[in-house]
Design a protein around this motif. Sequence first.
Motif, PDB file in Angstrom:
ATOM      1  N   MET A   1      27.511  32.073  31.857  1.00 44.67           N
ATOM      2  CA  MET A   1      27.582  33.308  32.613  1.00 44.67           C
ATOM      3  C   MET A   1      26.759  34.366  31.880  1.00 44.67           C
ATOM      4  O   MET A   1      26.959  34.590  30.692  1.00 44.67           O
ATOM      5  CB  MET A   1      29.049  33.750  32.748  1.00 44.67           C
ATOM      6  N   THR A   2      25.891  35.023  32.602  1.00 40.40           N
ATOM      7  CA  THR A   2      25.072  36.074  32.005  1.00 40.40           C
ATOM      8  C   THR A   2      25.891  37.359  31.867  1.00 40.40           C
ATOM      9  O   THR A   2      26.936  37.519  32.498  1.00 40.40           O
ATOM     10  CB  THR A   2      23.830  36.376  32.863  1.00 40.40           C
ATOM     11  N   SER A   3      25.372  38.257  31.069  1.00 39.66           N
ATOM     12  CA  SER A   3      26.073  39.536  30.897  1.00 39.66           C
ATOM     13  C   SER A   3      26.104  40.327  32.207  1.00 39.66           C
ATOM     14  O   SER A   3      27.082  41.013  32.497  1.00 39.66           O
ATOM     15  CB  SER A   3      25.442  40.354  29.777  1.00 39.66           C
ATOM     16  N   PHE A   4      25.065  40.197  33.023  1.00 39.82           N
ATOM     17  CA  PHE A   4      25.062  40.881  34.317  1.00 39.82           C
ATOM     18  C   PHE A   4      26.119  40.293  35.250  1.00 39.82           C
ATOM     19  O   PHE A   4      26.856  41.026  35.919  1.00 39.82           O
ATOM     20  CB  PHE A   4      23.678  40.807  34.970  1.00 39.82           C
ATOM     21  N   LYS A   8      29.388  42.227  36.873  1.00 40.31           N
ATOM     22  CA  LYS A   8      29.763  42.211  38.293  1.00 40.31           C
ATOM     23  C   LYS A   8      31.203  41.764  38.470  1.00 40.31           C
ATOM     24  O   LYS A   8      31.955  42.361  39.247  1.00 40.31           O
ATOM     25  CB  LYS A   8      28.839  41.280  39.091  1.00 40.31           C
ATOM     26  N   GLU A   9      31.597  40.728  37.773  1.00 39.20           N
ATOM     27  CA  GLU A   9      32.964  40.215  37.892  1.00 39.20           C
ATOM     28  C   GLU A   9      33.984  41.262  37.436  1.00 39.20           C
ATOM     29  O   GLU A   9      35.011  41.478  38.083  1.00 39.20           O
ATOM     30  CB  GLU A   9      33.119  38.932  37.071  1.00 39.20           C
ATOM     31  N   ILE A  10      33.707  41.931  36.340  1.00 36.15           N
ATOM     32  CA  ILE A  10      34.619  42.956  35.837  1.00 36.15           C
ATOM     33  C   ILE A  10      34.728  44.107  36.822  1.00 36.15           C
ATOM     34  O   ILE A  10      35.826  44.605  37.094  1.00 36.15           O
ATOM     35  CB  ILE A  10      34.166  43.435  34.439  1.00 36.15           C
ATOM     36  N   VAL A  11      33.603  44.539  37.371  1.00 39.51           N
ATOM     37  CA  VAL A  11      33.622  45.618  38.368  1.00 39.51           C
ATOM     38  C   VAL A  11      34.473  45.211  39.569  1.00 39.51           C
ATOM     39  O   VAL A  11      35.279  46.008  40.061  1.00 39.51           O
ATOM     40  CB  VAL A  11      32.181  45.992  38.795  1.00 39.51           C
ATOM     41  N   ARG A  12      34.338  43.998  40.025  1.00 38.39           N
ATOM     42  CA  ARG A  12      35.131  43.517  41.175  1.00 38.39           C
ATOM     43  C   ARG A  12      36.621  43.492  40.851  1.00 38.39           C
ATOM     44  O   ARG A  12      37.448  43.871  41.678  1.00 38.39           O
ATOM     45  CB  ARG A  12      34.658  42.134  41.596  1.00 38.39           C
ATOM     46  N   ILE A  13      36.959  43.035  39.657  1.00 41.95           N
ATOM     47  CA  ILE A  13      38.366  42.994  39.244  1.00 41.95           C
ATOM     48  C   ILE A  13      38.948  44.405  39.239  1.00 41.95           C
ATOM     49  O   ILE A  13      40.034  44.648  39.766  1.00 41.95           O
ATOM     50  CB  ILE A  13      38.519  42.335  37.854  1.00 41.95           C
ATOM     51  N   LEU A  14      38.226  45.335  38.629  1.00 43.73           N
ATOM     52  CA  LEU A  14      38.701  46.718  38.563  1.00 43.73           C
ATOM     53  C   LEU A  14      38.819  47.335  39.950  1.00 43.73           C
ATOM     54  O   LEU A  14      39.780  48.044  40.237  1.00 43.73           O
ATOM     55  CB  LEU A  14      37.761  47.551  37.679  1.00 43.73           C
ATOM     56  N   LEU A  59      39.781  37.074  33.880  1.00 41.20           N
ATOM     57  CA  LEU A  59      38.672  36.440  33.155  1.00 41.20           C
ATOM     58  C   LEU A  59      39.137  35.234  32.350  1.00 41.20           C
ATOM     59  O   LEU A  59      38.409  34.245  32.243  1.00 41.20           O
ATOM     60  CB  LEU A  59      37.979  37.452  32.245  1.00 41.20           C
ATOM     61  N   ASN A  60      40.348  35.277  31.819  1.00 39.21           N
ATOM     62  CA  ASN A  60      40.876  34.128  31.099  1.00 39.21           C
ATOM     63  C   ASN A  60      41.188  32.973  32.051  1.00 39.21           C
ATOM     64  O   ASN A  60      40.869  31.820  31.775  1.00 39.21           O
ATOM     65  CB  ASN A  60      42.123  34.514  30.306  1.00 39.21           C
ATOM     66  N   GLU A  61      41.795  33.293  33.188  1.00 40.42           N
ATOM     67  CA  GLU A  61      42.176  32.252  34.149  1.00 40.42           C
ATOM     68  C   GLU A  61      40.978  31.620  34.858  1.00 40.42           C
ATOM     69  O   GLU A  61      40.957  30.416  35.075  1.00 40.42           O
ATOM     70  CB  GLU A  61      43.132  32.828  35.198  1.00 40.42           C
ATOM     71  N   THR A  62      40.004  32.438  35.227  1.00 35.03           N
ATOM     72  CA  THR A  62      38.896  31.914  36.040  1.00 35.03           C
ATOM     73  C   THR A  62      37.679  31.499  35.219  1.00 35.03           C
ATOM     74  O   THR A  62      36.952  30.594  35.612  1.00 35.03           O
ATOM     75  CB  THR A  62      38.438  32.945  37.089  1.00 35.03           C
ATOM     76  N   LYS A  63      37.460  32.142  34.080  1.00 35.51           N
ATOM     77  CA  LYS A  63      36.247  31.884  33.287  1.00 35.51           C
ATOM     78  C   LYS A  63      36.546  31.433  31.867  1.00 35.51           C
ATOM     79  O   LYS A  63      35.634  31.180  31.091  1.00 35.51           O
ATOM     80  CB  LYS A  63      35.377  33.153  33.206  1.00 35.51           C
ATOM     81  N   GLU A 115      26.780  47.855  45.442  1.00 33.66           N
ATOM     82  CA  GLU A 115      26.023  46.603  45.520  1.00 33.66           C
ATOM     83  C   GLU A 115      26.687  45.498  44.708  1.00 33.66           C
ATOM     84  O   GLU A 115      26.716  44.349  45.119  1.00 33.66           O
ATOM     85  CB  GLU A 115      24.594  46.826  45.040  1.00 33.66           C
ATOM     86  N   LEU A 116      27.233  45.849  43.554  1.00 36.44           N
ATOM     87  CA  LEU A 116      27.904  44.857  42.721  1.00 36.44           C
ATOM     88  C   LEU A 116      29.149  44.305  43.401  1.00 36.44           C
ATOM     89  O   LEU A 116      29.432  43.113  43.334  1.00 36.44           O
ATOM     90  CB  LEU A 116      28.285  45.443  41.367  1.00 36.44           C
TER      91      LEU A 116
END
Length: 119
Positions: A1-4, A8-14, A59-63, A115-116
């Motif tokens: 997984m790239t930092s970008f 995106k994943e963190i933004v979606r979670i929040l 993030l722990n559960e999915t990644k 967009e994210l």
Amino acid sequence: MTSFELTKEIVRILDNKKADNIEAIKVRDLTIVADYFVIASATNTTHVKALADEVEYVLNETKKLKPTHVEGYQYANWIVLDYGDVVVHIFFEETRNYYNLERLWSDGEQLNIEELIDE
């Protein structure tokens, strides 16, 4: 997984957990600390903790990702989750206004949050 992709994943979670005023700033060219900062606000300290818990849990559960360092959980005015290339700052609204990280990192590239979330 790239930092970008992680950003995106963190933004979606929040966003899913009703964080306020989410911002993502690309700081890769400005510092060696991280590639991206994600900054979000919460309405109270319980919400700050809930947002941090949700980011960690999802993030722990999915990644299978865990932060390398967590700071500020005890007081919950400002919790920092360090995922290496992405650092997440979750603030109580008044604390965020006081420290104004967006101004400190204003030379960074602001990502379009809508967009994210929609990608």
